[in-house]
Design an enzyme around this catalytic site. Sequence first.
Site, PDB file in Angstrom:
ATOM      1  N   CYS A 272      52.571  30.851  25.913  1.00  0.00           N
ATOM      2  CA  CYS A 272      54.089  30.682  25.502  1.00  0.00           C
ATOM      3  C   CYS A 272      55.171  29.964  26.723  1.00  0.00           C
ATOM      4  O   CYS A 272      54.740  30.398  28.121  1.00  0.00           O
ATOM      5  CB  CYS A 272      54.696  32.194  25.507  1.00  0.00           C
TER       6      CYS A 272
ATOM      7  N   HIS B  56      53.996  34.060  16.075  1.00  0.00           N
ATOM      8  CA  HIS B  56      54.289  33.922  17.328  1.00  0.00           C
ATOM      9  C   HIS B  56      55.899  33.665  17.567  1.00  0.00           C
ATOM     10  O   HIS B  56      56.544  34.348  18.252  1.00  0.00           O
ATOM     11  CB  HIS B  56      53.524  33.020  18.251  1.00  0.00           C
ATOM     12  N   GLU B  57      56.126  32.712  16.882  1.00  0.00           N
ATOM     13  CA  GLU B  57      57.615  32.051  16.850  1.00  0.00           C
ATOM     14  C   GLU B  57      58.585  33.145  16.231  1.00  0.00           C
ATOM     15  O   GLU B  57      59.517  33.160  16.627  1.00  0.00           O
ATOM     16  CB  GLU B  57      57.808  30.861  16.198  1.00  0.00           C
TER      17      GLU B  57
ATOM     18  N   HIS C 277      59.769  35.769  18.266  1.00  0.00           N
ATOM     19  CA  HIS C 277      60.793  35.524  19.173  1.00  0.00           C
ATOM     20  C   HIS C 277      62.334  35.860  18.703  1.00  0.00           C
ATOM     21  O   HIS C 277      63.100  36.251  19.482  1.00  0.00           O
ATOM     22  CB  HIS C 277      60.665  34.069  19.673  1.00  0.00           C
TER      23      HIS C 277
HETATM   24 ZN    ZN Z   1      56.533  32.045  22.672  1.00  0.00          ZN
END
Ligand code: ZN
Length: 177
Positions: free
Chosen positions: A101, A143-144, A147
């Site tokens: 990341c 993953h995004e 966030h």
């Molecule tokens: Zn990330």
Amino acid sequence: MEKILPIAQLGAPVIRAIAEPVTDLGSKETQRFIDELMLTCDKAKGMGISAPQVYRSERIFIMSSRPNERYPHAPKMEPIAVIDPEVIWHSQAMEKDWEGCLSLPGVRALVPRYSVIDVSYLSREGERVEAQYEGFLARLFQHEYDHLDGKVFIDRVESTLDIVMEKEFQRIIAERG
Ligand code: ZN
């Protein structure tokens, strides 16, 4: 001129905040921001980046998968902006694979993710998009998406033993072949 945006690292409060829905997608300002987010992702050699990672707590991320030295098996795709996304279905099956990341430079971890997901989001033009992703792109999306809810990949590991630093990651990958 579009500018490259500074990237927030873990510890910055914005990385742990719940991001807000996008209210003015059609505005020049938001459209310019999306261009700058894409440029920043490209320059940082990221496969994706989210708005909170550049200090903007809004539900926007970029997916920009292509093979590079960090991810040689990544599929090639045109970069897309994903606005106000939802995961509407996921497989029961999960897969563990390596992630990194831009907000945790030098850290790698083996992260379990759903193998297949159905998602819904708005394009940057404001059109509703429904898509199914599997494998690497499903992982990237999850993953995004995390966030936007203030989560990072190391929150998802099964064991802290699955977290390693870049230099050792390179050795592990080389040994695995
Ligand atoms: Zn990330």
